[in-house]
Every structure is written in structure tokens, then in C-alpha cells.
Design a protein around this motif. Structure first.
Motif, PDB file in Angstrom:
ATOM      1  N   ASP A 252       0.819  -1.215   0.000  1.00  0.00           N
ATOM      2  CA  ASP A 252       0.000   0.000   0.000  1.00  0.00           C
ATOM      3  C   ASP A 252       0.853   1.266   0.000  1.00  0.00           C
ATOM      4  O   ASP A 252       0.352   2.357   0.304  1.00  0.00           O
ATOM      5  N   ILE A 255      -0.407   4.327  -2.001  1.00  0.00           N
ATOM      6  CA  ILE A 255      -1.594   4.928  -1.368  1.00  0.00           C
ATOM      7  C   ILE A 255      -1.180   5.734  -0.145  1.00  0.00           C
ATOM      8  O   ILE A 255      -1.652   6.855   0.074  1.00  0.00           O
ATOM      9  N   SER A 277     -11.190   0.977   1.580  1.00  0.00           N
ATOM     10  CA  SER A 277     -10.265   0.045   0.943  1.00  0.00           C
ATOM     11  C   SER A 277     -10.693  -1.383   1.221  1.00  0.00           C
ATOM     12  O   SER A 277     -11.351  -1.670   2.227  1.00  0.00           O
ATOM     13  N   HIS A 279      -8.393  -3.545   1.680  1.00  0.00           N
ATOM     14  CA  HIS A 279      -7.247  -4.072   2.411  1.00  0.00           C
ATOM     15  C   HIS A 279      -7.479  -3.931   3.914  1.00  0.00           C
ATOM     16  O   HIS A 279      -7.498  -2.814   4.441  1.00  0.00           O
TER      17      HIS A 279
END
Length: 380
Positions: A252, A255, A277, A279
């Protein structure tokens, strides 16, 4: 050699085949995940200082009892009691009004600085949980191992503190803007991410620890710290996982860089806490920030921005001022209460919002009560 089972830190010296000695300092508080007390800090500092000047000791190993943790951070229970006492006393607003807090943070930072600047190789075996003050011990070592079960973090946002123990220095040196993200969210890293972020050097299975020590005892160590450091590096590479699978911090990374690029910290924090997200790691990090101390978040940003180009010694001096200021304010005591004492996980933060953490409020964490020459860490 001289360890005793009741000691908070077990010290030993192992003699190598050529007569050189390897010093071992083992944290011995397994029930508390080897949380650091002032006693442990003072024991470590005294023995490591002695080993630093002992020509017969060629390297030092920092390790811990048990498999679950190297060190989960500082033991905060006594600090909490002393803060409550100060807050109820006439010294409640005095940054110098808590002698225990003064001793704890000063001694801890001095120990961490000693490890960063140690004249001999220091091997830190970071098994399992390595957080807060445990990171402070590990990150300055010359050779830093994390095991397959490693959970590494700077989680101070959840107790109303900031990523201290030199965090303002080493997080500023993490890739991109990941250090600021880690300070704000307390996100936990696995071994691979700890290496990526610069907290550790190698991922090695915990099962190899005794084999590495046995090999070290048979090595022909010399009087050259540089040669010994090189030999230790070569030994560790033989056991290290060559290319660990990328962890979520690295996955990530783009991001995170985008989120933390916002110059307005209020907007940046809103973007992080509002992220959507798929994630789970990223969402948990955002939730931790949302539940954490708004004052700590504002202070974390200010510290990383203002101290970006400070030396390590200058950072420790500034962090001491900020930590003692935290001890006089409500959030650190309240955060410890909510997380560790009452365990209701319902802290009542003051300030309650980022908007209330004004520039004037932040300045109090940078106002030193000492002239430069009289600072307790002036000699670093």
C-alpha cells in the motif's frame, strides 16, 4: 555466567574458542511481554557501558526470555500512578514536577542513544512483539533480526503519547512518507515490512537462533570492531530469508504516500481516517488513528516536520521535552487508563478534536525548561 533467575535482565558472557567473549543481555519479564521498567533500563545501560570499554568483549546480543515478544514497550503502570499524583498536586502544570517521568524518559533515551552509537556490533534478536520502547532498543542496533512471527509497531497514538524513543528521527528516514503514516496509525508491520521501513535488517527463523550463536562462538573474532561487524553480517546472511514476501506497508506504499502528501495535517488525517479500501490492514490503521488521541496526531505531525533535519542527539533532547509535557497533560494518563488500567478502551481525549489542538497548544511541547547546556541529555 552471572545471571540470576530473579533479575529483570539476565546478563551472561559466553567465551569463544579464541578467548573472546560475547555479552548477552536478556530481558526477563515474560509475563509482561518483557515490557521495559526503569530498573531494566538502568541495568542495561550500566552493563552495556561496561562492555563497550571491555577489550575482551567483541559483540553484544540483545534478546529476551520467551518466544512471544522481544519487548512490547514500556511498563506504563508506575508512570500512570506518578502522573495522577502530579495532576492532583500543586505541580500539576510543571513539566519538571514528576521526578519519575523525568528519570524514566531521560534514562530510556540515553540507553537508546548508547545503542545507536555503540562502538561494537550489537545483535538484537527481535522475536514476536517488538513495539514502542522495544523498537527503541532494536532500531539502533547494528544487526537487527526479526523472526517469522514478528509484530512491529509504534502504537503511541493509542495512549496519548507520540512515537518517541528516537522515532522522530528514524521514522523520518523510512521510505517515502511511510514513517509519518506509521506514527499516526500505530500500524503493525510484519517482518518483511519492518525490513522495508528500516527497522530491521534480516528475517531469520527463530529456530535458527541457537545455531547462529554456536557459529559465533567458533568464529575467530579480532580486535577490529569493523571486521567483527562484517563477519557477523556474513554469518546472518547465511540464515536470512533472501527475499521475504512483501507485506501490506509495501503493498500500500503508493496509497500511503498519496494520503500523507497533504500539507494540511487536518485534511491529511481526515483523508486517512476516511479511506475506503478492501485491504484490512489499511482499514485497521485508519480506525486506530480515528480512535487515537487527536492531540497526539497533531503533535506527531509537528515533530516530524520541525525536527526533520535534526541530528539523533537533537531529536532525543527535543523528544524529552515533548514527553515530559505529555506527562503533565491529561491524554497520556487517560490513554494508559483506558487501554491498560480499566481496559474500557473509551478514552476521553483532551483536546477532543484536531481543531482544538491549535498551534498555540502545540507550542507547549517544544518549550524547553532548560538552557541548552543544562539539558539532561546535553552530553549526547
Amino acid at each position: 555466567m552471572d545471571s540470576t533467575p530473579t533479575t529483570a535482565v539476565l546478563f551472561d558472557e559466553k567465551r569463544c574458542n579464541n578467548g573472546a567473549r560475547i555479552g548477552s543481555a536478556r530481558l526477563n519479564a515474560e509475563k509482561s511481554l518483557n515490557a521495559l521498567t526503569l530498573e531494566m533500563i538502568d541495568l542495561l545501560y550500566a552493563r552495556m557501558s561496561a562492555w563497550a570499554t571491555d577489550p575482551g568483549v567483541v559483540m553484544v546480543i540483545l534478546e529476551a526470555t520467551g518466544d512471544r515478544a522481544f519487548c512490547a514497550g514500556a511498563d506504563l503502570h508506575r508512570l500512570h500512578k506518578t502522573m495522577l499524583a502530579q495532576h492532583a498536586s500543586p505541580q500539576r502544570g510543571d513539566i519538571l514536577g514528576n521526578p519519575y517521568a523525568m528519570d524514566f524518559f531521560t534514562h530510556e533515551y540515553r540507553l537508546d542513544y548508547l545503542i545507536h552509537t555503540y562502538p561494537k556490533p550489537v545483535l538484537c534478536w527481535g522475536q514476536g512483539v517488538v513495539m514502542g520502547g522495544g523498537v527503541g532498543l532494536m532500531v539502533g542496533a547494528s544487526h537487527r533480526i526479526v523472526t517469522e512471527q514478528a509484530r512491529v509497531a509504534m502504537p503511541e497514538i493509542s495512549i496519548g503519547l507520540f512515537a518517541d524513543v528516537g522515532g522522530t528521527w528514524f521514522l523520518n528516514r523510512a521510505p517515502g512518507r511511510s514513517g509519518l503514516f506509521l506514527a499516526l496509525t500505530g500500524a503493525q508491520m510484519n517482518a518483511s515490512d519492518a525490513i522495508f521501513a528500516g527497522f530491521a535488517d534480516h528475517l531469520i527463523s527463530h529456530a535458527h537462533k541457537n545455531n547462529i550463536l554456536e557459529r559465533a562462538l567458533h568464529h575467530q573474532w579480532t580486535a577490529s570492531a569493523e571486521d567483527n561487524a562484517r563477519a557477523l553480517s556474513n554469518l546472518l546472511r547465511e540464515f536470512a530469508v533472501a527475499r521475504p514476501t512483501h507485506g501490506p506497508l509495501r503493498e500500500d506504499f503508493d496509497i500511503i504516500n498519496e494520503l500523507c502528501a497533504q500539507p494540511d495535517h487536518t485534511k491529511m488525517i481526515a483523508d486517512i481516517t476516511g479511506i475506503k479500501s478492501e485491504h484490512p490492514w489499511l482499514m485497521k490503521a485508519a480506525a486506530t488513528l480515528a480512535a487515537g488521541s487527536p492531540g497526539s496526531a497533531a503533535l506527531s505531525v509537528a515533530l516530524q516536520k520541525r525536527l526533520k533535519h535534526y541530528s539523533l542527539a537533537e531529536v532525543f533532547r527535543a523528544e524529552l521535552v515533548a514527553s515530559l509535557a505529555c506527562a503533565t497533560r491529561p491524554d497520556l494518563a487517560e490513554g494508559i487508563r483506558a487501554l491498560l488500567i480499566d481496559k474500557d478502551r473509551r478514552p476521553r481525549w483532551q483536546p477532543a478534536t484536531l481543531a482544538e489542538a491549535t498551534s498555540a497548544w502545540i507550542e507547549g511541547f517544544f518549550s524547553s525548561p532548560w538552557a541548552a547546556a543544562s539539558h539532561p541529555l546535553a552530553d549526547l
